[in-house]
Design a protein around this motif. Structure first.
Motif, PDB file in Angstrom:
ATOM      1  N   TRP A 147      -6.804   3.421  -5.292  1.00 11.55           N
ATOM      2  CA  TRP A 147      -7.670   4.611  -5.338  1.00 11.55           C
ATOM      3  C   TRP A 147      -8.169   4.855  -6.760  1.00 11.55           C
ATOM      4  O   TRP A 147      -9.360   5.121  -6.965  1.00 11.55           O
ATOM      5  CB  TRP A 147      -6.880   5.825  -4.847  1.00 11.55           C
ATOM      6  N   ASP A 156      -1.708   1.937  -2.675  1.00 12.66           N
ATOM      7  CA  ASP A 156      -2.902   2.705  -2.334  1.00 12.66           C
ATOM      8  C   ASP A 156      -3.331   3.612  -3.483  1.00 12.66           C
ATOM      9  O   ASP A 156      -4.526   3.839  -3.691  1.00 12.66           O
ATOM     10  CB  ASP A 156      -2.641   3.565  -1.095  1.00 12.66           C
ATOM     11  N   GLY A 209       2.351   6.571  -0.364  1.00  5.82           N
ATOM     12  CA  GLY A 209       1.313   5.923  -1.162  1.00  5.82           C
ATOM     13  C   GLY A 209       1.913   5.285  -2.396  1.00  5.82           C
ATOM     14  O   GLY A 209       2.643   5.937  -3.151  1.00  5.82           O
ATOM     15  N   ASN A 239      -0.944  10.539  -1.121  1.00  3.37           N
ATOM     16  CA  ASN A 239      -0.972  10.390   0.336  1.00  3.37           C
ATOM     17  C   ASN A 239       0.144  11.212   0.971  1.00  3.37           C
ATOM     18  O   ASN A 239       0.674  10.868   2.017  1.00  3.37           O
ATOM     19  CB  ASN A 239      -0.842   8.914   0.725  1.00  3.37           C
ATOM     20  N   THR A 255       0.832  -1.199   0.000  1.00  6.94           N
ATOM     21  CA  THR A 255       0.000   0.000   0.000  1.00  6.94           C
ATOM     22  C   THR A 255       0.867   1.250   0.000  1.00  6.94           C
ATOM     23  O   THR A 255       0.552   2.260  -0.636  1.00  6.94           O
ATOM     24  CB  THR A 255      -0.940   0.013   1.211  1.00  6.94           C
TER      25      THR A 255
END
Length: 537
Positions: A335, A331, A328, A371, A290
């Motif tokens: 997303w 992730d 990130g 992120n 992630t």
């Protein structure tokens, strides 16, 4: 008699237990237990209260459930006699940090309606304002520890998160007898004794050369913060050390024999290095999931801009451990598929379409800051950027650009290490993204380096199991354990020269955007974040 050890890897959404044969490192049984509450990012479980942006919490009961369910299931899957298990070790995401009473009871169990009473997960980024003040004060005072963290402490680390609790919920801060990393709290539950591991204390707690930041510095942040060290200081234990013995209560949870060795806690990324036989200077392990954490050891101290930390004995005893990271990675891919395409295409379909493209064909460059940025800018107020889109841009174009962006971010980290006098002699990949061959080939091409691959799908859990074997006395140290129990395949992916040439051009654009948006060319990303938070409030 065949002997076994158990490694337990506590991740962002689940915990995994692996049973490993001590004599050769064979993984003979595994089981996964999903956290009931997962990562708590939207509402507080007990009250339904909406959490502010950038919050991420967890529940300690979910971690204990991993011991109750995954460990017995893994032993059963292995077909092993629990009596032949001689040790258990754990690793955790970090900084995942919680306030507790003197006996280790989480404050979230006592005050379930108070959001600051809960463990703050590693990706809790709501303390960026506190981190900014910590960094500004430390720089103005010339604090000697600041260069060890690349010139900036992350909002993910202990000081920023604790200062946020103090300022936003002073009654919670005062009620907490101790603050502790989840990596140490879970060991407390297993062995019945409080310990502090050298890894999280150094990387996440700013323990350098035997000392935490001074009371004078802490009080300058907030006069009430002067007692901070008393809430985190404790017996410091070396990695691979024996924290204690499995208690009767923990034996009942796990089905393992009471009294077996419980190893000192560790961090998921750092414990993976010996599992990949990366125990010598220059061998960098990228744990790609992630997020990505980059860990490596060096034989000399060096100050590297934007590093998460440089800690003596932080990964391998006797060496300086360097940590960097990207907040990130997987992730970001998730997303895009889940929210931007709303189920229209799968990862597999996008990967197949993107793999059919030539490097540079889509005409896009992205910044991998969805992120925030952990290394080398250390700024979680940043956000993602995609440039070059037209009416002809297809979903697979963006998907591939996002993959390439994360590779460019890794290249930035490697170049920063090497320009600071820390040579990277081998790049070893671990983690869940190994399954995506497109991702791995893009990384080899962007980095212009061969990529070795860990020989285990459960790198952190295997690394923990190896530390359990050391704690149980089977091996004298982690190097000896790694020589027998570690797994790695060398140079599995090699760079394609033509693709690498194109990526050099794209990387130049990435670097230009990186400097413009990340180092003061514009504060547009910060203004957008501030506006979002103002409207959300």
């Amino acid at each position: 008699m065949t002997q076994y050890v158990v490694g337990v890897d506590f991740g962002t959404l689940s915990g995994r237990a692996v049973v490993v044969r001590v004599g050769d490192g064979a993984e003979v049984g595994t089981a996964v237990h999903e956290y009931r509450h997962g990562a708590v990012e939207r509402t507080l479980p007990h009250t339904g209260e909406a959490l502010p942006p950038h919050w991420a919490l967890q529940l300690p009961a979910d971690w204990v459930d991993v011991l109750r369910h995954a460990v017995p299931a893994a032993v059963a899957a292995a077909g092993a006699d629990p009596a032949d298990v001689i040790g258990i070790a754990t690793d955790f995401t970090a900084c995942t940090f919680l306030p507790v009473l003197a006996d280790g009871t989480p404050l979230s169990d006592v005050l379930p309606g108070e959001r600051h009473a809960y463990p703050k997960l590693w990706k809790h980024h709501a303390a960026q304002g506190q981190a900014d003040r910590i960094n500004a004060l430390a720089a103005s005072r010339g604090e000697s520890w600041l260069p060890r963290y690349g010139g900036k402490l992350s909002s993910e680390w202990q000081l920023a998160k604790a200062l946020q609790v103090l300022e936003e919920a002073p009654e919670i801060y005062a009620r907490a007898d101790r603050f502790i990393e989840a990596a140490d709290w879970i060991v407390w539950q297993l062995a019945g004794v409080e310990t502090r591991n050298a890894c999280t204390a150094g990387y996440k707690g700013v323990l350098q050369d035997g000392s935490y930041p001074s009371k004078e510095f802490l009080s300058s942040l907030d006069e009430r913060f002067g007692d901070w060290v008393s809430k985190v200081d404790g017996p410091l234990s070396p990695l691979g050390g024996r924290a204690g013995s499995l208690t009767a209560a923990a034996a009942a949870w796990t089905g393992l024999p009471e009294g077996i060795a419980v190893a000192v806690g560790n961090v998921d990324a750092h414990v993976t290095a010996p599992a990949a036989k990366a125990v010598e200077p220059g061998q960098l392990v990228a744990i790609m999931g992630t997020s990505t954490c980059h860990v490596m050891s060096g034989d000399a101290l060096a100050d590297v801009p934007g590093m998460c930390g440089v800690v003596q004995d932080g990964i391998i005893p006797g060496l300086w451990g360097f940590e960097a990271g990207q907040s990130g990675v997987g992730d970001i891919f998730g997303w895009y598929v889940e929210t931007q395409l709303e189920g229209g295409l799968t990862h597999e379909e996008l990967t197949a379409r993107a793999a059919a493209q030539r490097p540079g064909q889509h005409g896009l460059v992205a910044l991998d800051w969805h992120n925030g940025n952990r290394s080398v800018l250390v700024d979680h107020g940043l956000s993602g950027v995609i440039v070059g889109q037209t009416l002809h841009t297809r979903p697979e174009d963006v998907y591939r650009a996002l993959i390439e962006a994360t590779a460019f971010g890794t290249r930035t980290i490697l170049e920063t290490l090497e320009s600071s006098g820390v040579p990277v002699t081998e790049f070893i990949a671990a983690g869940g993204l190994l399954k995506n061959t497109l991702v791995m080939q893009v990384y080899a091409d962007v980095l212009r380096r061969p990529i070795s691959v860990i020989g285990s799908e459960q790198g952190p859990a295997l690394g923990s199991a190896m530390h359990a074997a050391v704690a149980a006395g089977t091996y004298p140290d982690i190097r000896a354990a790694a020589a027998v129990m570690g797994r790695v395949s060398r140079a599995v992916y090699t760079p394609d020269a033509a693709a690498a040439d194109v990526y050099d051009h794209l990387y130049a654009v990435y670097t230009e955007l990186h400097e413009h948006f990340g180092r003061g060319g514009t504060d547009a990303l910060h203004r957008l974040r501030a506006l979002r938070e103002e409207v959300a409030a």
